[in-house]
Design an enzyme around this catalytic site. Structure first.
Site, mmCIF file in Angstrom:
data_model
loop_
_atom_site.group_PDB
_atom_site.id
_atom_site.type_symbol
_atom_site.label_atom_id
_atom_site.label_comp_id
_atom_site.label_asym_id
_atom_site.label_seq_id
_atom_site.Cartn_x
_atom_site.Cartn_y
_atom_site.Cartn_z
ATOM 1 N N ASP A 15 13.253 47.136 16.530
ATOM 2 C CA ASP A 15 13.100 46.006 15.890
ATOM 3 C C ASP A 15 12.010 45.190 16.291
ATOM 4 O OD1 ASP A 15 13.870 43.687 14.259
ATOM 5 O OD2 ASP A 15 14.985 42.795 15.965
ATOM 6 N N SER A 16 11.622 44.261 15.471
ATOM 7 C CA SER A 16 10.423 43.583 15.909
ATOM 8 C C SER A 16 10.738 42.556 16.857
ATOM 9 C CB SER A 16 9.842 42.535 14.411
ATOM 10 O OG SER A 16 11.029 41.556 14.038
ATOM 11 N N TYR A 47 7.706 40.067 11.689
ATOM 12 C CA TYR A 47 7.033 40.866 10.911
ATOM 13 C C TYR A 47 7.132 40.408 9.191
ATOM 14 C CZ TYR A 47 7.025 45.046 13.969
ATOM 15 O OH TYR A 47 6.786 45.792 14.931
ATOM 16 N N CYS A 78 15.218 46.583 12.074
ATOM 17 C CA CYS A 78 14.653 45.268 11.578
ATOM 18 C C CYS A 78 14.841 45.382 9.982
ATOM 19 C CB CYS A 78 13.241 45.474 12.145
ATOM 20 S SG CYS A 78 12.220 44.374 11.366
ATOM 21 N N THR A 80 13.049 43.639 7.787
ATOM 22 C CA THR A 80 11.572 43.830 7.129
ATOM 23 C C THR A 80 10.838 45.313 7.226
ATOM 24 O OG1 THR A 80 11.457 41.592 7.776
ATOM 25 C CG2 THR A 80 9.515 42.749 7.088
ATOM 26 N N GLU A 174 15.334 31.653 16.933
ATOM 27 C CA GLU A 174 14.558 32.080 18.147
ATOM 28 C C GLU A 174 14.501 30.816 19.073
ATOM 29 O OE1 GLU A 174 11.675 34.445 18.600
ATOM 30 O OE2 GLU A 174 12.943 35.631 17.572
ATOM 31 N N HIS A 210 18.260 38.199 12.514
ATOM 32 C CA HIS A 210 18.681 36.912 13.099
ATOM 33 C C HIS A 210 19.926 36.167 12.613
ATOM 34 C CE1 HIS A 210 14.630 37.726 14.905
ATOM 35 N NE2 HIS A 210 14.893 36.726 15.624
HETATM 36 N N1 DGL Z 1 13.711 41.396 12.467
HETATM 37 C C1 DGL Z 1 13.428 40.715 11.499
HETATM 38 C C2 DGL Z 1 14.121 41.340 10.085
HETATM 39 O O1 DGL Z 1 15.262 41.846 10.150
HETATM 40 C C3 DGL Z 1 13.397 39.295 11.398
HETATM 41 C C4 DGL Z 1 12.191 38.780 12.442
HETATM 42 C C5 DGL Z 1 10.689 39.216 11.709
HETATM 43 O O2 DGL Z 1 10.312 38.509 10.967
HETATM 44 O O3 DGL Z 1 10.074 39.921 12.506
HETATM 45 O O4 DGL Z 1 13.747 41.065 9.049
#
Ligand code: DGL
Length: 290
Positions: A15-16, A47, A78, A80, A174, A210
């Site tokens: 994940d990011s 991301y 993730c 994204t 966050e 999130h």
């Molecule tokens: N992990 C990203 C998502 O699920 C959210 C956080 C980010 O923008 O990196 O889209």
């Protein structure tokens, strides 16, 4: 390893940041004897505000690191990265790669079909989705919404989706403000705008790692807006999909977890434990470059 021991599956989860730990949390009881390597690319988060090229580059370098850990499968937790880099990852990696979009959409479609059936509305044929009123509301990052990956995935199942970008929600989570008046106000604005555009939706799909932490707040806000929705998050559906794909026999070895982050270990441990639901003892700092 002795010949009587079966090789346990080794699973990479990426994940990011820490949000993908909700997917790992769902995987642990489903594939208990596995060895897990979780990477949170916290130095390059978010991301969700970046371009496709950048997201694909970040995702590929993260996956390359996990491949070095000899994983048998990669779970892209993730949203994204799943929306914008899954094809690149699938092409580049010699192992199965699974993202969160298809499992999440399938779960949302099942919930929607049930609701529509209860309301006496017939399921739509896939050809008619474009002209039909949206029944699934997807909240996601700006990059995910721009990719229209959820819209395409819903369309393939004969359902119309309305996607709403909620860029302020990730920084609020966050910050740990998962039950804060400011977050409630922001969520109310996003949901009101989305419901004004798509008043026929019956299911809310949380299209960002999130957002599951905001589920109680979103439920409350939807109740206040007099528009309760069936809320789906993709973590459980993704874990089930991963378990189905993984053909390794069940291992009776104890679960092993390894955590890696590309920025502050202290922050990863502090925030990550909320997502995983248990303390994160050992986290290794790694450098994936810019
Ligand atoms: N992990 C990203 C998502 O699920 C959210 C956080 C980010 O923008 O990196 O889209």
């Amino acid at each position: 390893m002795s010949s009587t021991q079966t090789k346990r599956p080794t699973i990479g989860v990426f994940d990011s940041g820490f949000g993908g730990l909700t997917v790992l949390r769902a995987l642990l009881p489903l594939i208990p004897g596995a060895e897990y390597h979780y990477l949170g690319d916290t130095a390059r988060l978010p991301y969700g505000a970046k371009s496709q090229q950048t997201i694909a580059r970040y995702a590929l370098s993260s996956a390359a690191f996990l491949l070095e850990q000899r994983i048998d499968m990669l779970v892209v937790a993730c949203n994204t990265a799943s929306a914008l880099a899954l094809e690149d990852l699938t092409r580049a990696l010699p192992i199965p790669v699974i993202g969160v979009i298809a499992p999440g959409t399938t779960a949302a479609a099942a919930a929607t079909a049930k609701t529509l059936k209860g309301m006496g509305v017939p399921r739509l044929a896939s050809e008619t989705w474009a002209s039909s009123p949206a029944s699934i509301l997807v909240l996601a990052t700006a990059a995910t919404v721009q990719s229209a990956a959820y819209t395409r995935s819903c369309a393939a199942l004969g359902l119309a989706a309305y996607e709403k970008a909620c860029p302020l929600l990730v920084p609020l989570v966050e910050e740990g403000w998962t039950d804060h008046p400011v977050t409630e106000q922001v969520a109310r604005i996003y949901l009101s705008e989305a419901l004004a555009e798509a008043p026929t939706v019956t299911t809310l799909l949380l299209g960002c790692t999130h957002y599951p932490l905001l589920k109680p707040l979103l439920e409350r806000t939807l109740a206040d807006l007099n528009h309760p929705l069936h809320i789906i998050d993709s973590a459980a559906a993704t874990a089930h999909a991963a378990a189905r794909i993984l053909s390794a026999p069940p291992s009776n070895l104890p679960v092993t977890t390894h955590f890696y982050a590309t920025d502050s270990i202290e922050k990863f441990q502090r925030l990550g434990s909320n997502f995983l639901g248990q303390p994160l003892d050992q986290v290794t700092l790694i450098d994936l470059g810019g």
